[in-house]
Design a protein around this motif. Structure first.
Motif, short mmCIF file in Angstrom:
data_model
loop_
_atom_site.label_atom_id
_atom_site.label_comp_id
_atom_site.label_asym_id
_atom_site.label_seq_id
_atom_site.Cartn_x
_atom_site.Cartn_y
_atom_site.Cartn_z
N UNK A 153 -5.13 11.83 1.57
CA UNK A 153 -5.42 13.25 1.42
C UNK A 153 -6.92 13.51 1.43
N UNK A 154 -7.34 14.44 2.25
CA UNK A 154 -8.74 14.84 2.28
C UNK A 154 -9.65 13.89 3.01
N UNK A 155 -9.07 12.92 3.70
CA UNK A 155 -9.89 11.95 4.43
C UNK A 155 -9.50 11.91 5.90
N UNK A 156 -10.33 11.29 6.70
CA UNK A 156 -9.99 11.08 8.09
C UNK A 156 -9.06 9.90 8.25
N UNK A 157 -8.40 9.80 9.38
CA UNK A 157 -7.53 8.64 9.63
C UNK A 157 -8.32 7.34 9.57
N UNK A 158 -7.69 6.30 9.01
CA UNK A 158 -8.28 4.96 9.00
C UNK A 158 -7.46 4.07 9.92
N UNK A 159 -8.14 3.39 10.80
CA UNK A 159 -7.51 2.54 11.80
C UNK A 159 -6.87 1.33 11.15
N UNK A 160 -5.56 1.13 11.42
CA UNK A 160 -4.87 -0.05 10.89
C UNK A 160 -4.89 -1.15 11.94
N UNK A 161 -4.28 -0.87 13.10
CA UNK A 161 -4.32 -1.81 14.22
C UNK A 161 -3.87 -1.11 15.50
N UNK B 157 7.30 -2.90 21.37
CA UNK B 157 8.44 -3.34 22.15
C UNK B 157 8.19 -3.13 23.65
N UNK B 158 9.01 -3.75 24.51
CA UNK B 158 8.79 -3.61 25.96
C UNK B 158 8.76 -2.17 26.45
N UNK B 159 9.44 -1.27 25.75
CA UNK B 159 9.38 0.14 26.17
C UNK B 159 8.18 0.85 25.54
N UNK B 160 7.30 0.09 24.90
CA UNK B 160 6.05 0.56 24.29
C UNK B 160 6.25 1.34 23.00
N UNK B 161 7.48 1.43 22.51
CA UNK B 161 7.64 1.97 21.17
C UNK B 161 7.11 0.95 20.17
N UNK B 162 6.95 1.37 18.94
CA UNK B 162 6.25 0.50 17.99
C UNK B 162 6.78 0.68 16.58
N UNK B 163 6.56 -0.33 15.76
CA UNK B 163 6.87 -0.28 14.34
C UNK B 163 5.66 -0.69 13.53
N UNK B 164 5.55 -0.07 12.36
CA UNK B 164 4.58 -0.49 11.35
C UNK B 164 5.37 -0.95 10.15
N UNK B 165 5.13 -2.17 9.71
CA UNK B 165 5.79 -2.71 8.53
C UNK B 165 4.76 -2.91 7.43
N UNK B 166 5.14 -2.51 6.24
CA UNK B 166 4.27 -2.74 5.08
C UNK B 166 5.09 -3.43 4.02
N UNK B 167 4.66 -4.60 3.62
CA UNK B 167 5.33 -5.38 2.57
C UNK B 167 4.65 -5.16 1.23
N UNK B 168 5.39 -5.48 0.17
CA UNK B 168 4.83 -5.44 -1.18
C UNK B 168 4.04 -4.17 -1.43
N UNK C 6 -0.32 -7.80 4.80
CA UNK C 6 0.99 -7.23 4.50
C UNK C 6 1.28 -5.98 5.36
N UNK C 7 0.26 -5.51 6.07
CA UNK C 7 0.46 -4.48 7.09
C UNK C 7 0.63 -5.22 8.42
N UNK C 8 1.78 -5.09 9.01
CA UNK C 8 2.04 -5.77 10.28
C UNK C 8 2.73 -4.81 11.23
N UNK C 9 2.75 -5.19 12.50
CA UNK C 9 3.34 -4.29 13.47
C UNK C 9 4.05 -5.02 14.60
N UNK C 10 4.72 -4.22 15.39
CA UNK C 10 5.38 -4.71 16.59
C UNK C 10 5.26 -3.65 17.66
#
Lengths: 112, 113
Positions: free
Chosen positions: B39-47, B69-80, B63-67
């Motif tokens: 809130x109140x900040x600019x976006x911070x680049x994850x990957x 896929x071949x169709x260029x869709x994507x997932x962001x996973x955050x553990x713990x 613990x921030x990881x991503x994927x």
């Protein structure tokens, strides 16, 4: 470390006033520069970008920005603002490792 | 008009849990980037992902990881999950890794209790 500073947190202008929003960055090498805008209730969208060439860049909706390498600046300007320009404006810099750094944003309120 | 979509819109999790956020790219875009916006900040680049490989990473722990896929869709996973992970998570797709024509999605609002 690479950083981006936007000098004004909140700017209030009357319609037809001129606008200049400041943006400075800290990286000394080759940079790609961007201004994004977020209108109320909408997604972030690109206003303009600078990769190389003419340092005066024109974007959408009458906005322009000037890249001054010696000052590490990329200020956004518009000669005459409209009420519809009310939005949050973000400066962003891409310097290396595809790391895109955004400033904290400037909220612009234009009074009709 | 942007074609980037994200799901879910809102999510509430508790500390220590894991979360997966999803993003569908604009047609024709092969690069996806993820950002965290407090809130109140600019976006911070994850990957950034380009052609299914991580292609740049910001200052975020493993613990921030991503994927991507071949169709260029994507997932962001955050553990713990931690309380400080509460934020708006933005996905953006672009024509190339240089952020040409980067289009943002509406974001996923994550709340960690």
């Amino acid at each position: 470390a690479q950083s981006v500073s936007q000098h004004n947190h909140h700017v209030i202008l009357s319609e037809a006033a001129s606008l200049e929003l400041g943006c400075n960055y800290s990286y000394g090498g080759t940079v790609n520069l961007f201004w994004y805008v977020q209108y109320p209730g909408q997604h972030l969208q690109l206003l303009l970008k600078y990769f190389s060439g003419d340092p005066l860049v024109k974007g959408i909706k009458g906005f322009e920005a000037e890249f001054i390498k010696s000052k590490f600046s990329f200020n956004l300007r518009k000669p005459s603002v409209q009420w519809s320009d009310t939005a949050e404006y973000f400066c962003a810099v891409n310097a290396f490792n595809n790391d895109m750094r955004f400033g904290a944003g400037t909220r612009l309120t234009v009074k009709p | 008009e942007t074609g980037v979509t994200q799901s879910p819109t809102h999510l509430i999790k508790t500390r220590g849990q894991q979360v997966t956020l999803r993003c569908s790219s604009q047609s024709g875009h092969n690069t996806v980037s993820w950002y965290q916006q407090a809130l109140g900040q600019g976006p911070q680049f994850i990957f950034q992902y380009y052609r299914e490989e991580e292609n740049g990473r910001g200052n975020f722990p493993p613990r921030f990881s991503g994927l991507q896929f071949p169709n260029y869709s994507s997932e962001l996973n955050v553990n713990a999950l931690e309380l400080d992970d509460s934020a708006l998570y933005l996905c953006a797709s672009s024509l190339d890794p240089a952020y040409n024509e980067q289009f943002f999605g509406p974001g996923t609002r994550l709340t960690v209790l």
